[in-house]
Design an enzyme around this catalytic site. Structure first.
Site, PDB file in Angstrom:
ATOM      1  N   SER A  27       0.823  -1.207   0.000  1.00 47.42           N
ATOM      2  CA  SER A  27       0.000   0.000   0.000  1.00 47.42           C
ATOM      3  C   SER A  27       0.862   1.262   0.000  1.00 47.42           C
ATOM      4  O   SER A  27       0.350   2.365  -0.061  1.00 47.42           O
ATOM      5  CB  SER A  27      -0.933   0.029   1.221  1.00 47.42           C
ATOM      6  OG  SER A  27      -0.182  -0.095   2.426  1.00 47.42           O
ATOM      7  N   ASN A 113      -1.934  -1.720  13.421  1.00 49.15           N
ATOM      8  CA  ASN A 113      -3.385  -1.519  13.462  1.00 49.15           C
ATOM      9  C   ASN A 113      -3.771  -0.242  14.203  1.00 49.15           C
ATOM     10  O   ASN A 113      -4.641   0.509  13.756  1.00 49.15           O
ATOM     11  CB  ASN A 113      -4.072  -2.729  14.105  1.00 49.15           C
ATOM     12  CG  ASN A 113      -3.834  -3.996  13.290  1.00 49.15           C
ATOM     13  OD1 ASN A 113      -3.275  -3.946  12.196  1.00 49.15           O
ATOM     14  ND2 ASN A 113      -4.241  -5.138  13.837  1.00 49.15           N
ATOM     15  N   THR A 158     -39.339  26.774 -10.655  1.00 48.65           N
ATOM     16  CA  THR A 158     -39.696  25.464 -10.116  1.00 48.65           C
ATOM     17  C   THR A 158     -40.033  24.608 -11.337  1.00 48.65           C
ATOM     18  O   THR A 158     -40.548  25.145 -12.335  1.00 48.65           O
ATOM     19  CB  THR A 158     -40.912  25.516  -9.168  1.00 48.65           C
ATOM     20  OG1 THR A 158     -42.041  25.988  -9.909  1.00 48.65           O
ATOM     21  CG2 THR A 158     -40.676  26.442  -7.969  1.00 48.65           C
ATOM     22  N   HIS A 159     -39.716  23.339 -11.285  1.00 48.47           N
ATOM     23  CA  HIS A 159     -39.907  22.447 -12.449  1.00 48.47           C
ATOM     24  C   HIS A 159     -39.176  22.981 -13.675  1.00 48.47           C
ATOM     25  O   HIS A 159     -39.589  22.714 -14.802  1.00 48.47           O
ATOM     26  CB  HIS A 159     -41.400  22.277 -12.774  1.00 48.47           C
ATOM     27  CG  HIS A 159     -42.253  21.984 -11.583  1.00 48.47           C
ATOM     28  ND1 HIS A 159     -42.565  20.716 -11.170  1.00 48.47           N
ATOM     29  CD2 HIS A 159     -42.827  22.817 -10.678  1.00 48.47           C
ATOM     30  CE1 HIS A 159     -43.311  20.767 -10.085  1.00 48.47           C
ATOM     31  NE2 HIS A 159     -43.478  22.046  -9.761  1.00 48.47           N
ATOM     32  N   SER A 286     -13.772  24.206 -28.188  1.00 53.59           N
ATOM     33  CA  SER A 286     -14.053  22.937 -28.855  1.00 53.59           C
ATOM     34  C   SER A 286     -12.945  22.673 -29.859  1.00 53.59           C
ATOM     35  O   SER A 286     -12.438  23.585 -30.497  1.00 53.59           O
ATOM     36  CB  SER A 286     -15.403  23.033 -29.568  1.00 53.59           C
ATOM     37  OG  SER A 286     -15.464  22.076 -30.614  1.00 53.59           O
ATOM     38  N   LYS A 292     -17.313  27.765 -30.134  1.00 57.97           N
ATOM     39  CA  LYS A 292     -17.743  27.284 -28.825  1.00 57.97           C
ATOM     40  C   LYS A 292     -16.924  27.860 -27.676  1.00 57.97           C
ATOM     41  O   LYS A 292     -15.737  28.057 -27.773  1.00 57.97           O
ATOM     42  CB  LYS A 292     -17.630  25.747 -28.747  1.00 57.97           C
ATOM     43  CG  LYS A 292     -18.593  24.980 -29.597  1.00 57.97           C
ATOM     44  CD  LYS A 292     -20.061  25.219 -29.256  1.00 57.97           C
ATOM     45  CE  LYS A 292     -20.469  24.662 -27.908  1.00 57.97           C
ATOM     46  NZ  LYS A 292     -20.430  23.192 -27.902  1.00 57.97           N
ATOM     47  N   ASN A 294     -17.067  26.691 -23.729  1.00 62.18           N
ATOM     48  CA  ASN A 294     -17.780  25.699 -22.930  1.00 62.18           C
ATOM     49  C   ASN A 294     -17.509  25.841 -21.431  1.00 62.18           C
ATOM     50  O   ASN A 294     -16.397  26.165 -21.028  1.00 62.18           O
ATOM     51  CB  ASN A 294     -17.364  24.290 -23.367  1.00 62.18           C
ATOM     52  CG  ASN A 294     -17.799  23.979 -24.793  1.00 62.18           C
ATOM     53  OD1 ASN A 294     -18.838  24.488 -25.239  1.00 62.18           O
ATOM     54  ND2 ASN A 294     -17.022  23.185 -25.488  1.00 62.18           N
ATOM     55  N   GLU A 299     -18.965  21.542 -15.607  1.00 62.09           N
ATOM     56  CA  GLU A 299     -19.364  20.184 -16.000  1.00 62.09           C
ATOM     57  C   GLU A 299     -18.512  19.127 -15.297  1.00 62.09           C
ATOM     58  O   GLU A 299     -19.021  18.102 -14.833  1.00 62.09           O
ATOM     59  CB  GLU A 299     -19.239  20.018 -17.518  1.00 62.09           C
ATOM     60  CG  GLU A 299     -20.241  20.856 -18.292  1.00 62.09           C
ATOM     61  CD  GLU A 299     -19.889  20.870 -19.774  1.00 62.09           C
ATOM     62  OE1 GLU A 299     -20.137  19.862 -20.445  1.00 62.09           O
ATOM     63  OE2 GLU A 299     -19.353  21.885 -20.248  1.00 62.09           O
ATOM     64  N   GLN A 331      -7.396  -1.810   4.531  1.00 60.48           N
ATOM     65  CA  GLN A 331      -6.400  -1.065   3.762  1.00 60.48           C
ATOM     66  C   GLN A 331      -7.054  -0.356   2.569  1.00 60.48           C
ATOM     67  O   GLN A 331      -6.524   0.629   2.064  1.00 60.48           O
ATOM     68  CB  GLN A 331      -5.305  -2.029   3.284  1.00 60.48           C
ATOM     69  CG  GLN A 331      -4.187  -1.374   2.514  1.00 60.48           C
ATOM     70  CD  GLN A 331      -2.993  -2.317   2.359  1.00 60.48           C
ATOM     71  OE1 GLN A 331      -2.317  -2.622   3.329  1.00 60.48           O
ATOM     72  NE2 GLN A 331      -2.752  -2.794   1.145  1.00 60.48           N
ATOM     73  N   LYS A 334      -8.161   3.728   2.056  1.00 61.26           N
ATOM     74  CA  LYS A 334      -7.344   4.909   1.783  1.00 61.26           C
ATOM     75  C   LYS A 334      -7.596   5.566   0.439  1.00 61.26           C
ATOM     76  O   LYS A 334      -7.719   6.794   0.371  1.00 61.26           O
ATOM     77  CB  LYS A 334      -5.861   4.554   1.913  1.00 61.26           C
ATOM     78  CG  LYS A 334      -5.474   4.451   3.356  1.00 61.26           C
ATOM     79  CD  LYS A 334      -4.144   3.800   3.560  1.00 61.26           C
ATOM     80  CE  LYS A 334      -4.112   3.161   4.919  1.00 61.26           C
ATOM     81  NZ  LYS A 334      -5.073   2.021   5.060  1.00 61.26           N
TER      82      LYS A 334
HETATM   83  N1  ARG Z   1      -1.168  -1.015   5.479  1.00 64.56           N
HETATM   84  C1  ARG Z   1      -2.100  -1.475   6.459  1.00 64.56           C
HETATM   85  C2  ARG Z   1      -3.432  -0.763   6.314  1.00 64.56           C
HETATM   86  O1  ARG Z   1      -3.446   0.241   5.734  1.00 64.56           O
HETATM   87  C3  ARG Z   1      -1.575  -1.198   7.827  1.00 64.56           C
HETATM   88  C4  ARG Z   1      -2.088  -2.145   8.864  1.00 64.56           C
HETATM   89  C5  ARG Z   1      -1.617  -3.533   8.568  1.00 64.56           C
HETATM   90  N2  ARG Z   1      -1.889  -4.386   9.676  1.00 64.56           N
HETATM   91  C6  ARG Z   1      -1.811  -5.714   9.545  1.00 64.56           C
HETATM   92  N3  ARG Z   1      -2.036  -6.403  10.589  1.00 64.56           N
HETATM   93  N4  ARG Z   1      -1.534  -6.273   8.397  1.00 64.56           N
HETATM   94  O2  ARG Z   1      -4.455  -1.236   6.731  1.00 64.56           O
END
Ligand code: ARG
Length: 475
Positions: A27, A113, A158-159, A286, A292, A294, A299, A331, A334
């Protein structure tokens, strides 16, 4: 560069992880963004380890200096991130241990954790402070356009049918109200983000005598009385992502507001409406049609709201089947989180810039709002003031509208005799009802669209947003 003793596989495993496993589970390619929080959190944790005697003075000094140095290297783009070390936490810990042997003690009484929960909470606190500033920037832009267009009136719809005339500022301030509620939701969720999970370990705390409160204090997890706020259930602390869901939900609703605002600007900048014009620098052309111009910024903002809503769904769906406590699924929190924060920030900023470079086309607006049919309800009110029951008055004015249509004339061009052919209770005053200015003078109730009331709210927001820009953060 990977030192075997610093990975999570040391001791237990006989084979290194295979390449595809490393690619699938890493990650660090996205959670490196938590590096600053990870380092600050580790520093506070190291000081706690010193207080309980796990680190001696010299080791603490080495750890703090090492972490600081790593921070500088990351900032300058010199740090080598290594996917073999999975995530931001293990990358930093391994780099520290390479230069300071006491780095090997840093993870005492800590798990990734509670560490990742801590980092996320600290990261999100900072984001919310920034976002609140961006929301206010957009409020100021809306207010500014309202102030620059004080005398401009448009049809309210409205509408998507022309309904009653309103000052353009009234329409713009409606969005300022929505954004104010968005801010309140961000501040409200800030409160629940602002709880320190560190010390919860993997899920069950630690047999070592950690003291959590000073750590929470050092990391600014404080309540309104300045007392440290620490989580009260270690299992909840490591598996809770409610604070992320709340942030994603508050953002999804704010994105819906941005999307509606964008839609109004897309409509308003069309030839059919012609209510506003945006500077060339804030529009796009465009590739094919040379004429154009835009409204792509609006958007795209409207379009990106889809992703922000999707991120909320992704997080809820990821969480719903998880048994207690930490599961690696977490994980996956994120990317939606980062994406929503980034998308909200750029959309708020670009929309504010676009509005700062947009002007109302007063003539077009006032012409569209000048249709006397939009004052039909005022004529109903006129009859009500003369004692006619509303429902009857509604019918009478309906007949006046039908008469004007039959004669193919605008309502205000009907003569008094013609009005009286519909109902004898019309008198000379009735003809004065077809004045836009009168209509906007008479609407005086709180929150109404009349000149005075809109002026009052423009002043209110001016004072509030001026003051808030001086105050800053929610904490
Ligand atoms: N990269 C992990 C996450 O974002 C960190 C925690 C990992 N903990 C584990 N017991 N594998 O969740």
């Amino acid at each position: 560069m990977t030192s075997p003793s610093s990975t999570s596989r040391s001791g237990r495993f006989r084979q290194p992880a295979s390449g595809d496993v490393i690619e699938f589970t890493e990650s660090v390619s996205f959670d490196y963004r938590l590096w600053r929080q990870d380092i600050i959190g580790s520093m506070a944790h190291a000081k706690m380890l010193r207080r309980i005697g796990v680190l001696n003075e010299e080791e603490l000094k080495g750890v703090l200096e090492g972490l600081e140095q790593i921070g500088r290297e990351i900032e300058q783009g010199e740090f080598q991130w290594d996917r073999n070390l999975e995530d931001v936490h293990m990358n930093i810990e391994a780099a520290l241990t390479d230069r300071e042997p006491a780095g090997a003690k840093l993870h005492t009484a800590r798990s990734r954790n509670d560490q990742v929960a801590l980092d996320l909470r600290m990261w999100l606190r900072d984001q919310i402070v920034e976002l609140l500033g961006d929301v206010e920037g957009l409020q100021r832009a809306l207010l500014g356009l309202g102030q620059r267009s004080r005398s401009v009136v448009i049809p309210g719809y409205t509408h998507l049918q022309r309904a009653q005339p309103v000052p353009l500022a009234h329409h713009l301030l409606a969005y300022v109200e929505m954004l104010e509620r968005d801010k309140a939701r961000y501040i409200d969720c800030f409160d629940r983000i602002n709880v320190c999970p560190l010390g919860s370990g993997a899920l069950a705390g630690s047999t070592l005598q950690v003291d959590r409160e000073p750590v929470a204090r050092e990391l600014n997890f404080l309540d309104s009385e300045g007392q440290p706020k620490v989580s009260q259930n270690s299992m909840d602390a490591v598996s809770d992502r409610d604070f992320i869901v709340e942030f994603l939900a508050a953002s999804a609703l704010a994105a819906v507001h941005l999307s509606r605002l964008s839609e109004d600007f897309v409509l308003w900048s069309s030839a059919e409406f012609g209510f506003v014009t945006t500077a060339d620098a804030y529009t796009t052309g465009s590739s094919l049609m040379p004429q154009k111009k835009n409204p792509d910024l609006a958007e795209l903002t409207r379009g990106k709201s889809g992703r922000v809503i999707g991120n909320l769904m992704a997080a809820l769906t990821m969480l719903k089947g998880l048994p207690m406590t930490y599961n690696r699924d977490l994980q996956e929190d994120k990317q939606p989180l980062f994406d929503t924060a980034d998308t909200m920030r750029t959309c708020l900023q670009i929309t504010a810039a676009m509005i700062d470079h947009t002007e109302a086309k007063a003539e077009f607006c006032n012409r569209a709002a000048g249709d006397a049919a939009l004052l039909a309800t005022d004529l109903v009110d006129y009859l009500v003031e003369r004692g006619v029951a509303f429902r009857h008055a509604h019918g009478i004015v309906g007949s006046v509208v039908a008469l004007a249509e039959r004669l193919e004339r605008p309502m205000e061009a009907l003569s008094l005799d013609e009005l009286r052919s519909v109902d004898q209770r019309f008198d000379a005053e009735a003809l004065k009802v077809f004045s836009l200015d009168r209509s906007l003078r008479e609407r005086r109730g709180s929150g109404a669209s009349g000149w005075e009331e809109v002026e009052r709210r423009l002043d209110y927001w001016h004072n509030l947003l001026e003051d808030e820009s001086k105050n800053g953060s929610p904490a």
